[in-house]
Design an enzyme around this catalytic site. Sequence first.
Site, PDB file in Angstrom:
ATOM      1  N   LYS A 265      56.834  81.960 -91.608  1.00 38.54           N
ATOM      2  CA  LYS A 265      57.244  81.408 -91.103  1.00 38.54           C
ATOM      3  C   LYS A 265      58.032  80.434 -90.277  1.00 38.54           C
ATOM      4  O   LYS A 265      59.131  80.166 -90.442  1.00 38.54           O
ATOM      5  CB  LYS A 265      56.302  81.851 -88.962  1.00 38.54           C
ATOM      6  CG  LYS A 265      57.518  81.735 -87.493  1.00 38.54           C
ATOM      7  CD  LYS A 265      58.700  82.618 -87.241  1.00 38.54           C
ATOM      8  CE  LYS A 265      59.270  82.522 -86.585  1.00 38.54           C
ATOM      9  NZ  LYS A 265      60.339  83.968 -86.431  1.00 38.54           N
TER      10      LYS A 265
ATOM     11  N   ARG B  40      53.226  82.289 -88.755  1.00 37.17           N
ATOM     12  CA  ARG B  40      53.202  80.800 -89.951  1.00 37.17           C
ATOM     13  C   ARG B  40      52.898  81.809 -91.019  1.00 37.17           C
ATOM     14  O   ARG B  40      53.985  81.692 -92.711  1.00 37.17           O
ATOM     15  CB  ARG B  40      52.461  79.969 -89.759  1.00 37.17           C
ATOM     16  CG  ARG B  40      52.892  79.094 -88.204  1.00 37.17           C
ATOM     17  CD  ARG B  40      51.280  77.490 -88.487  1.00 37.17           C
ATOM     18  NE  ARG B  40      52.295  76.497 -89.740  1.00 37.17           N
ATOM     19  CZ  ARG B  40      53.143  75.881 -89.388  1.00 37.17           C
ATOM     20  NH1 ARG B  40      54.337  76.135 -88.494  1.00 37.17           N
ATOM     21  NH2 ARG B  40      53.087  75.004 -90.269  1.00 37.17           N
TER      22      ARG B  40
ATOM     23  N   GLU C 157      62.481  92.897 -94.764  1.00 35.77           N
ATOM     24  CA  GLU C 157      62.378  92.273 -94.608  1.00 35.77           C
ATOM     25  C   GLU C 157      60.607  92.533 -94.115  1.00 35.77           C
ATOM     26  O   GLU C 157      59.581  92.482 -93.711  1.00 35.77           O
ATOM     27  CB  GLU C 157      62.165  90.569 -94.242  1.00 35.77           C
ATOM     28  CG  GLU C 157      62.465  90.613 -92.391  1.00 35.77           C
ATOM     29  CD  GLU C 157      62.148  88.847 -92.079  1.00 35.77           C
ATOM     30  OE1 GLU C 157      63.468  88.712 -91.585  1.00 35.77           O
ATOM     31  OE2 GLU C 157      61.231  88.224 -92.557  1.00 35.77           O
TER      32      GLU C 157
ATOM     33  N   ASN D   9      48.277  71.541 -95.624  1.00 34.53           N
ATOM     34  CA  ASN D   9      49.462  72.728 -95.580  1.00 34.53           C
ATOM     35  C   ASN D   9      50.464  71.535 -96.639  1.00 34.53           C
ATOM     36  O   ASN D   9      50.199  70.730 -96.061  1.00 34.53           O
ATOM     37  CB  ASN D   9      49.733  72.917 -94.490  1.00 34.53           C
ATOM     38  CG  ASN D   9      50.977  73.037 -93.671  1.00 34.53           C
ATOM     39  OD1 ASN D   9      51.499  73.925 -95.414  1.00 34.53           O
ATOM     40  ND2 ASN D   9      52.027  72.936 -92.829  1.00 34.53           N
ATOM     41  N   GLY D  10      51.128  72.374 -97.525  1.00 38.60           N
ATOM     42  CA  GLY D  10      51.812  71.634 -98.322  1.00 38.60           C
ATOM     43  C   GLY D  10      51.574  72.422-100.134  1.00 38.60           C
ATOM     44  O   GLY D  10      50.661  72.435-100.326  1.00 38.60           O
TER      45      GLY D  10
ATOM     46  N   TRP E  40      48.356  80.270 -96.657  1.00 40.91           N
ATOM     47  CA  TRP E  40      49.064  80.884 -97.606  1.00 40.91           C
ATOM     48  C   TRP E  40      49.680  80.353 -99.130  1.00 40.91           C
ATOM     49  O   TRP E  40      49.698  79.445 -99.462  1.00 40.91           O
ATOM     50  CB  TRP E  40      50.537  81.572 -96.990  1.00 40.91           C
ATOM     51  CG  TRP E  40      52.029  81.580 -96.786  1.00 40.91           C
ATOM     52  CD1 TRP E  40      52.232  82.954 -96.478  1.00 40.91           C
ATOM     53  CD2 TRP E  40      53.244  81.359 -98.480  1.00 40.91           C
ATOM     54  NE1 TRP E  40      53.100  83.676 -97.539  1.00 40.91           N
ATOM     55  CE2 TRP E  40      53.779  82.705 -98.233  1.00 40.91           C
ATOM     56  CE3 TRP E  40      53.796  80.232 -98.963  1.00 40.91           C
ATOM     57  CZ2 TRP E  40      55.393  83.055 -98.872  1.00 40.91           C
ATOM     58  CZ3 TRP E  40      54.750  80.803 -99.935  1.00 40.91           C
ATOM     59  CH2 TRP E  40      55.046  81.544-100.156  1.00 40.91           C
TER      60      TRP E  40
ATOM     61  N   CYS F 226      50.939  78.045 -93.733  1.00 43.38           N
ATOM     62  CA  CYS F 226      49.533  77.700 -93.814  1.00 43.38           C
ATOM     63  C   CYS F 226      49.753  77.204 -92.044  1.00 43.38           C
ATOM     64  O   CYS F 226      50.345  76.280 -91.509  1.00 43.38           O
ATOM     65  CB  CYS F 226      49.224  75.974 -94.676  1.00 43.38           C
ATOM     66  SG  CYS F 226      49.075  77.015 -96.151  1.00 43.38           S
TER      67      CYS F 226
ATOM     68  N   HIS G 283      83.592  98.070-105.768  1.00 40.11           N
ATOM     69  CA  HIS G 283      83.589  97.367-107.156  1.00 40.11           C
ATOM     70  C   HIS G 283      82.302  97.107-107.722  1.00 40.11           C
ATOM     71  O   HIS G 283      82.048  96.369-108.781  1.00 40.11           O
ATOM     72  CB  HIS G 283      84.176  96.047-106.793  1.00 40.11           C
ATOM     73  CG  HIS G 283      85.462  95.756-106.114  1.00 40.11           C
ATOM     74  ND1 HIS G 283      86.877  95.939-106.972  1.00 40.11           N
ATOM     75  CD2 HIS G 283      86.022  95.775-104.920  1.00 40.11           C
ATOM     76  CE1 HIS G 283      87.620  95.688-106.118  1.00 40.11           C
ATOM     77  NE2 HIS G 283      87.497  95.685-105.245  1.00 40.11           N
TER      78      HIS G 283
ATOM     79  N   LYS H 211      66.804  91.502 -92.264  1.00 35.44           N
ATOM     80  CA  LYS H 211      65.974  91.890 -91.124  1.00 35.44           C
ATOM     81  C   LYS H 211      65.387  93.549 -91.856  1.00 35.44           C
ATOM     82  O   LYS H 211      63.858  93.612 -91.445  1.00 35.44           O
ATOM     83  CB  LYS H 211      66.794  92.201 -90.131  1.00 35.44           C
ATOM     84  CG  LYS H 211      65.624  91.565 -88.525  1.00 35.44           C
ATOM     85  CD  LYS H 211      65.671  90.998 -88.267  1.00 35.44           C
ATOM     86  CE  LYS H 211      65.490  89.792 -89.137  1.00 35.44           C
ATOM     87  NZ  LYS H 211      65.703  88.575 -88.865  1.00 35.44           N
TER      88      LYS H 211
ATOM     89  N   GLU I 134      72.969  90.189 -91.649  1.00 37.72           N
ATOM     90  CA  GLU I 134      71.922  89.375 -91.555  1.00 37.72           C
ATOM     91  C   GLU I 134      71.107  90.647 -90.859  1.00 37.72           C
ATOM     92  O   GLU I 134      70.209  90.721 -91.219  1.00 37.72           O
ATOM     93  CB  GLU I 134      72.150  88.646 -89.789  1.00 37.72           C
ATOM     94  CG  GLU I 134      70.626  88.690 -89.471  1.00 37.72           C
ATOM     95  CD  GLU I 134      69.792  88.052 -89.587  1.00 37.72           C
ATOM     96  OE1 GLU I 134      69.312  87.410 -90.302  1.00 37.72           O
ATOM     97  OE2 GLU I 134      68.691  88.081 -88.942  1.00 37.72           O
TER      98      GLU I 134
HETATM   99  O1  M6R Z   1      63.058  78.145 -89.222  1.00 40.18           O
HETATM  100  P1  M6R Z   1      64.106  78.223 -90.405  1.00 40.18           P
HETATM  101  O2  M6R Z   1      65.516  78.749 -88.965  1.00 40.18           O
HETATM  102  O3  M6R Z   1      64.615  77.071 -90.627  1.00 40.18           O
HETATM  103  O4  M6R Z   1      64.022  79.402 -91.451  1.00 40.18           O
HETATM  104  C1  M6R Z   1      64.635  79.778 -92.073  1.00 40.18           C
HETATM  105  C2  M6R Z   1      64.128  81.340 -92.544  1.00 40.18           C
HETATM  106  O5  M6R Z   1      62.408  81.009 -92.748  1.00 40.18           O
HETATM  107  C3  M6R Z   1      63.939  82.087 -91.868  1.00 40.18           C
HETATM  108  O6  M6R Z   1      65.095  82.727 -90.550  1.00 40.18           O
HETATM  109  C4  M6R Z   1      63.796  83.256 -92.230  1.00 40.18           C
HETATM  110  O7  M6R Z   1      64.794  84.310 -93.196  1.00 40.18           O
HETATM  111  C5  M6R Z   1      63.352  84.275 -91.104  1.00 40.18           C
HETATM  112  N1  M6R Z   1      62.291  85.561 -91.836  1.00 40.18           N
HETATM  113  C6  M6R Z   1      64.189  85.578 -91.564  1.00 40.18           C
HETATM  114  O8  M6R Z   1      63.818  87.077 -90.040  1.00 40.18           O
END
Ligand code: M6R
Length: 603
Positions: free
Chosen positions: A598, A26, A487, A99-100, A73, A2, A503, A484, A480
């Site tokens: 975000k 965001r 997502e 927002n919340g 969102w 949001c 396993h 990536k 990681e």
């Molecule tokens: O702002 P933050 O680093 O706390 O955010 C954590 C996760 O939401 C963030 O890293 C998310 O996993 C990303 N979209 C990954 O690319």
Amino acid sequence: MCGIVGVVGKPAKELILNGLRNLEYRGYDSAGMYLNDLAGHEYLTKAVGRIKNLEEKLTPDEQGLVGIGHTRWATHGKPTVDNAHPHFDETKRFFLVHNGVLENYLDLKAKYLADTTFKSDTDTEVAVQLVAKFVYTEHLDTFTAFKKVLKLIRGSYAFLLVDNTEPDHIFLAKNKSPMMLGLGDGFNIVASDAISVLDQTRKFIDLNDGDVADVTKDSYHIENAAGEVVHPAAHIVDIDPSAASKGTYEFYMLKEIDEQPAVIRRLSSAYLDENGQPKFDQKLVAAISKADRLYIFGAGTSYHAGFVGKEYFEKLTGIPTEVDYSSEAGYHFPMLSKHPFFIFLTQSGETADSRVVLQEARKRNIPALTLTNVQGSTLSREANYTILLKAGPEIAVASTKAYTAQLAVQLELAKAIGCYLKQEVAIKFDLKKQLALAAEGMQRIIDGKAQLETLAKADLVHSRNAFYIGRGLDYAVALEGALKLKEVSYIQTEGFAAAELKHGTISLIEQGTPVIALINDPVTAGLTRGNIREVESRGAKVISIVGSEFAVDHDDIVLPATDYLVSPFLTVVPTQLLAYYASKNKGLDVDKPRNLAKSVTVE
Ligand code: M6R
């Protein structure tokens, strides 16, 4: 998650649309705006999908000198026009964006609003209907009614409220969701972050949790959680707005990947002196050095950066280090050592899950440090210490340069503590040289990105699923790399410790299943080669990303030589580029993957 922009005292429509566009990163699935021209006309417009849909619905006549806008969102209720904000009361006098998440909205609805007709499925609508209820039944003025509602609410919120009988005021309140007040000449602005309205003002007031305010074009009255009138000092936000622009890039994600060598160089000069010695606040270094155990908390990419940090802190300082998901630790607190020290990794500094852990740490008087990219963010303000990641605004939802910045700052900090504790391995580690080599190596990989696009097109774009494998630090990067890829490309991808496949998970390997193997660990390189053969014999299509000292003829990507500790800086870059090109070549919106936000400000 949001985004909110409100303005009073200036033509509002374009300003809000622009601000909302800047907040797109965001994450959102619908948008809306309320405008009041202070001459008896008001306009409420909402649209599902992108901001351009909202823009297309607004006619040229619809203008305002006061306005509140929102990108939603969805949490409570589907992304529909009715559920989009602003919400309004039955009499259409009060308009509110939020927002919340309001945790007790059902209780409030049952207790106070049993006779009210609701237009949406949202938690938010309860707040605006309640304001109206108290104004009408208890004859309260709007600000007092608003404060009464806030006292009843349990949950997180950044609220903007307009009452169309006094439309030259915006009432606002903040608790656990980000919101800043921007001060202009003859106008005032409220927004979820400063970057979104930097073209309007650079002068901002940080609002604290519990603050509630009444803002007009040339005044603001702020009360804190205790009901006292407060006069917080304004500060100048010193960010280059062009750093948040896409320039000639098609997507922010590629721009941000490309910026990484510069970020590493910037962090080298920011936190190392001319002799290569770290220069952090000595009080912080002394405080961490006293700890008998470090606890790193994060979510998503930041959590993964924590695994690399664990290796750095343990190797260079000798202090045992644990890594935990914030979302788990918040409610299943880890068993603590006698002298714990908490480290929070968070690009945004606003992640609600991490904030829960920090608040618990504060209650227990555990010293805490936040590593964040956003100055003045909530987790930065609430921790005892902050170190900035200095990566520049990260706009793409997929985190890239903030990850490598988190690695660099953790390595610098580990070196500082190790030297303070007179650990020989830290004293001998030539960090300045290693960071310079890392930046140079990253640049070489970036310069050769065309090869990664070819691999992504050939081996990933048409795949349903994929695996990353590695050992040691390569395993941390495998986690990681997998996040990536999934997502941004929607290819289901998992990261595995290389030996673990056999396993159980190896049963998923079929003809052509992509397995991306990472090899930089001198101790286990040979063993991982064995794991590659195991999956190849079962039909996997292996993409190997290998440090030059371990490379063989048919490896796909050979990384410039570096120290093992620094290898994740390099290994992660091809994984980011593979994800980027897989997404782009599937025709997806790389920067705004579906369902994601975000800044994740709900638990
Ligand atoms: O702002 P933050 O680093 O706390 O955010 C954590 C996760 O939401 C963030 O890293 C998310 O996993 C990303 N979209 C990954 O690319």
